[in-house]
Write an enzyme that holds these catalytic residues in place. Sequence first.
Site, PDB file in Angstrom:
ATOM      1  N   GLY A  65       0.810  -1.219   0.000  1.00  0.00           N
ATOM      2  CA  GLY A  65       0.000   0.000   0.000  1.00  0.00           C
ATOM      3  C   GLY A  65       0.839   1.262   0.000  1.00  0.00           C
ATOM      4  O   GLY A  65       0.583   2.199  -0.771  1.00  0.00           O
ATOM      5  N   GLU A  66       1.867   1.289   0.853  1.00  0.00           N
ATOM      6  CA  GLU A  66       2.705   2.486   0.925  1.00  0.00           C
ATOM      7  C   GLU A  66       3.515   2.679  -0.351  1.00  0.00           C
ATOM      8  O   GLU A  66       3.720   3.802  -0.803  1.00  0.00           O
ATOM      9  CB  GLU A  66       3.638   2.441   2.134  1.00  0.00           C
ATOM     10  N   SER A  67       3.959   1.601  -0.946  1.00  0.00           N
ATOM     11  CA  SER A  67       4.694   1.711  -2.214  1.00  0.00           C
ATOM     12  C   SER A  67       3.828   2.372  -3.273  1.00  0.00           C
ATOM     13  O   SER A  67       4.267   3.306  -3.965  1.00  0.00           O
ATOM     14  CB  SER A  67       5.141   0.325  -2.685  1.00  0.00           C
TER      15      SER A  67
END
Length: 141
Positions: A65-67
């Site tokens: 998700g953060e990527s």
Amino acid sequence: MTILPPDLDPELIERLVGTRGGALTQKMGIEFLELSAERSVATMPVEGNTQVIGLLHGGAHVVLGESLGSISSAIHAGPGRYAVGIEINATHSRSITEGLVTGICTALVLGRTLCTHEIVMTDEKGRRLSTVRMTNMLRDR
């Protein structure tokens, strides 16, 4: 081959291609399929990303998700600017022990100083595994 916006900042392209998304992204086996400020898509294998009882690690959902959220925000930021994460949360809805996870990142807010994205992770049958919401602050270099 990753689908990129035609007007993407050449410096960002160089960083993405040169690092293949960064060392952690490579270790996790994340493959970017489509990248833009509004919508980005990537996949990640379960194998190699499990916790002690064989389930996909909750942190792996957050890494995917953060990527996606960070890259989407960096694309929106544009030349001479960068994105830094200031908030992230995850809700895990279903576990998975094998296969491929797909993350679809959708912009909720694309502002001048803040971007918020929702990233939904699904299994190969399209069932929701987790939902990540991330906010990035956009800064000048």
